[in-house]
Design a protein around this motif. Structure first.
Motif, short mmCIF file in Angstrom:
data_model
loop_
_atom_site.label_atom_id
_atom_site.label_comp_id
_atom_site.label_asym_id
_atom_site.label_seq_id
_atom_site.Cartn_x
_atom_site.Cartn_y
_atom_site.Cartn_z
N GLY A 1 51.17 97.59 -11.75
CA GLY A 1 51.56 96.35 -9.70
C GLY A 1 51.62 95.31 -9.98
N ARG A 2 51.17 94.69 -9.50
CA ARG A 2 50.74 92.98 -9.23
C ARG A 2 49.64 92.81 -9.19
NH1 ARG A 2 49.46 90.99 -4.05
NH2 ARG A 2 48.25 92.80 -2.25
N LYS A 3 49.00 91.59 -9.00
CA LYS A 3 48.27 90.95 -9.44
C LYS A 3 47.40 90.99 -7.75
CE LYS A 3 45.17 87.17 -10.34
NZ LYS A 3 45.68 85.58 -10.88
N ASN A 4 45.79 92.30 -8.09
CA ASN A 4 45.18 92.12 -7.36
C ASN A 4 44.08 91.89 -7.93
OD1 ASN A 4 43.72 94.08 -5.53
ND2 ASN A 4 45.46 94.59 -4.79
N ASN A 5 42.56 90.86 -6.99
CA ASN A 5 41.68 89.99 -7.75
C ASN A 5 40.61 90.95 -6.38
OD1 ASN A 5 42.87 88.09 -9.19
ND2 ASN A 5 42.85 87.39 -7.24
N ARG B 1 63.41 84.89 11.62
CA ARG B 1 63.64 85.69 12.36
C ARG B 1 62.56 86.11 13.08
NH1 ARG B 1 67.61 87.37 8.96
NH2 ARG B 1 70.36 85.87 8.93
N TYR B 2 61.54 86.91 12.43
CA TYR B 2 60.31 87.65 12.68
C TYR B 2 59.30 86.52 13.18
CZ TYR B 2 57.32 91.32 11.84
OH TYR B 2 56.31 91.85 12.81
N PRO B 3 59.13 87.07 14.57
CA PRO B 3 57.40 86.19 15.33
C PRO B 3 56.54 87.18 14.88
CG PRO B 3 58.97 87.24 17.09
CD PRO B 3 59.87 88.86 15.37
N VAL B 4 55.73 85.49 14.69
CA VAL B 4 54.30 85.71 14.47
C VAL B 4 52.93 85.07 15.10
CG1 VAL B 4 54.92 86.74 12.06
CG2 VAL B 4 54.20 84.19 12.77
N ALA B 5 53.57 84.08 16.46
CA ALA B 5 53.48 83.12 16.94
C ALA B 5 52.39 83.73 18.07
CB ALA B 5 53.91 82.41 17.63
N SER B 6 53.03 84.74 18.40
CA SER B 6 52.53 85.87 19.80
C SER B 6 51.43 86.07 19.26
CB SER B 6 53.15 86.64 20.20
OG SER B 6 53.75 87.97 19.14
N PHE B 7 50.37 86.68 18.03
CA PHE B 7 49.12 87.77 17.41
C PHE B 7 49.13 86.56 16.89
CE2 PHE B 7 53.29 89.03 15.63
CZ PHE B 7 52.69 89.16 14.24
N ASP B 8 49.32 85.26 16.89
CA ASP B 8 48.45 84.02 15.76
C ASP B 8 48.50 84.61 13.68
OD1 ASP B 8 47.93 82.37 17.35
OD2 ASP B 8 46.14 84.00 18.09
N GLY B 9 49.88 85.03 13.75
CA GLY B 9 49.71 85.65 12.44
C GLY B 9 50.33 84.11 11.54
N GLU B 10 50.45 84.85 10.33
CA GLU B 10 50.84 83.79 8.81
C GLU B 10 52.58 84.26 7.96
OE1 GLU B 10 48.21 80.55 8.67
OE2 GLU B 10 47.42 82.58 8.28
N LYS B 11 53.20 84.15 7.96
CA LYS B 11 53.30 84.84 6.70
C LYS B 11 54.12 83.54 5.87
CE LYS B 11 57.66 84.59 9.75
NZ LYS B 11 59.09 84.70 10.18
N PHE B 12 53.97 84.25 4.22
CA PHE B 12 53.75 83.63 3.08
C PHE B 12 54.73 84.18 2.11
CE2 PHE B 12 49.70 83.14 4.82
CZ PHE B 12 49.23 82.34 4.55
N VAL B 13 55.64 83.63 1.78
CA VAL B 13 56.48 83.89 -0.38
C VAL B 13 56.01 83.55 -0.89
CG1 VAL B 13 58.56 83.28 -0.91
CG2 VAL B 13 58.72 83.61 1.19
N GLN B 14 55.63 85.05 -1.69
CA GLN B 14 54.43 85.00 -2.70
C GLN B 14 56.13 85.55 -4.55
OE1 GLN B 14 51.52 86.80 -3.42
NE2 GLN B 14 50.63 86.15 -1.52
N PHE B 15 56.05 84.19 -5.50
CA PHE B 15 56.81 85.01 -6.91
C PHE B 15 55.40 85.11 -8.25
CE2 PHE B 15 59.24 82.01 -4.53
CZ PHE B 15 60.94 82.37 -5.13
N MET B 16 55.90 86.83 -8.43
CA MET B 16 55.16 87.23 -8.90
C MET B 16 55.72 88.07 -9.95
SD MET B 16 53.44 89.67 -6.24
CE MET B 16 53.30 88.64 -5.50
N THR B 17 55.11 88.26 -11.61
CA THR B 17 55.56 89.19 -12.40
C THR B 17 54.38 90.40 -12.45
OG1 THR B 17 55.64 87.39 -13.47
CG2 THR B 17 55.96 89.20 -14.53
N THR B 18 55.13 91.55 -11.96
CA THR B 18 54.26 93.06 -11.77
C THR B 18 55.02 93.66 -12.89
OG1 THR B 18 56.70 93.99 -10.67
CG2 THR B 18 54.89 93.20 -9.58
N GLY B 19 54.48 94.31 -13.70
CA GLY B 19 54.52 95.16 -14.05
C GLY B 19 53.83 96.93 -13.81
N TRP B 20 53.82 97.57 -15.42
CA TRP B 20 53.70 99.18 -14.49
C TRP B 20 52.21 99.56 -13.47
CZ3 TRP B 20 49.31 101.97 -15.94
CH2 TRP B 20 48.40 101.58 -16.97
#
Length: 224
Positions: free
Chosen positions: A167-171, A146-165
């Motif tokens: 936070g998440r993985k951050n390269n 439902r969330y539109p992103v085409a008007s500003f050439d945006g992209e949406k992704f779904v990520q599954f990750m394991t987090t710890g105290w």
């Protein structure tokens, strides 16, 4: 919160503050609750995760009854300070422009997470927590986009990750820490080499120089 608000309390909500369609006896100005661009652009996609059995047709819809147990938990995704102090419901019983639905929306942890403004244009928001282990297998993720992103050439992704105290993985953050550590080691080595090649004389080595400096300072003071 209370109603009416103090004068100027809604100034930071501009330009998304009023909507003529919301005007009523209890809300004559049509104040939008919650107001502001950030709140107005709240992410509203919904997700369902379902196990896919080998014998199940891939076209079978992923509906709520088939959803993975524990996939819809939003407990713990928002900061305690946001829940306890920042995103409090409006007056109870609702008054002015507030409604019960508005209060439920404002106190939703997913809304609180969204209202934490990201520092970069590419960002990740914690949407929910899977509270039970997922057995190995194939799963189908159903997305109600439902969330539109085409008007500003945006992209949406779904990520599954394991987090710890921490936070998440951050390269990026890990690389920044490594680069900062390497810079500190490099500066330490440079100062060590400089100290060995051209050491700075100390007072213990040349006490006569210190005595002469003190005498000169005393003479200068006497001139005044």
């Amino acid at each position: 919160g209370t109603w009416p608000l103090a004068s100027g309390a809604l100034g930071t909500c501009s330009p998304v503050l009023y909507d003529p369609l919301l005007e009523s006896d209890s809300n004559p100005e049509g104040v939008i609750i919650p107001c502001g661009l950030q709140a107005f652009s709240t992410f509203n996609d919904s997700f369902r995760l379902c196990p896919t059995e080998p014998s199940t047709p891939s076209t079978r819809p992923c509906t709520t009854p088939n959803m993975v147990t524990g996939f819809d938990s939003i407990d713990g995704i928002a900061w305690d300070s946001d829940i306890e102090k920042k995103f409090l419901p409006g007056p109870t019983p609702p008054a002015g422009p507030w409604t019960v639905e508005d209060n439920d929306f404002i106190t939703n942890p997913q809304f609180m997470v969204w209202m934490r403004v990201a520092p970069f244009t590419g960002f990740v928001k914690l949407h929910r927590v899977i509270t039970e282990d997922l057995p190995a297998g194939t799963y189908t993720l159903s997305v109600d986009s439902r969330y539109p992103v085409a008007s500003f050439d945006g992209e949406k992704f779904v990520q599954f990750m394991t987090t710890g105290w921490y936070g998440r993985k951050n390269n990026f953050l890990g690389g920044l820490y490594v680069a900062t550590g390497a810079l500190c080691w490099g500066l330490a080595a440079a100062f060590l080499i400089l100290h060995k090649v051209k050491p700075r004389p100390s007072a213990a080595v040349e006490p006569g120089r210190i005595k002469a400096m003190l005498i000169d300072a005393t003479v200068d003071d006497d001139d005044f």
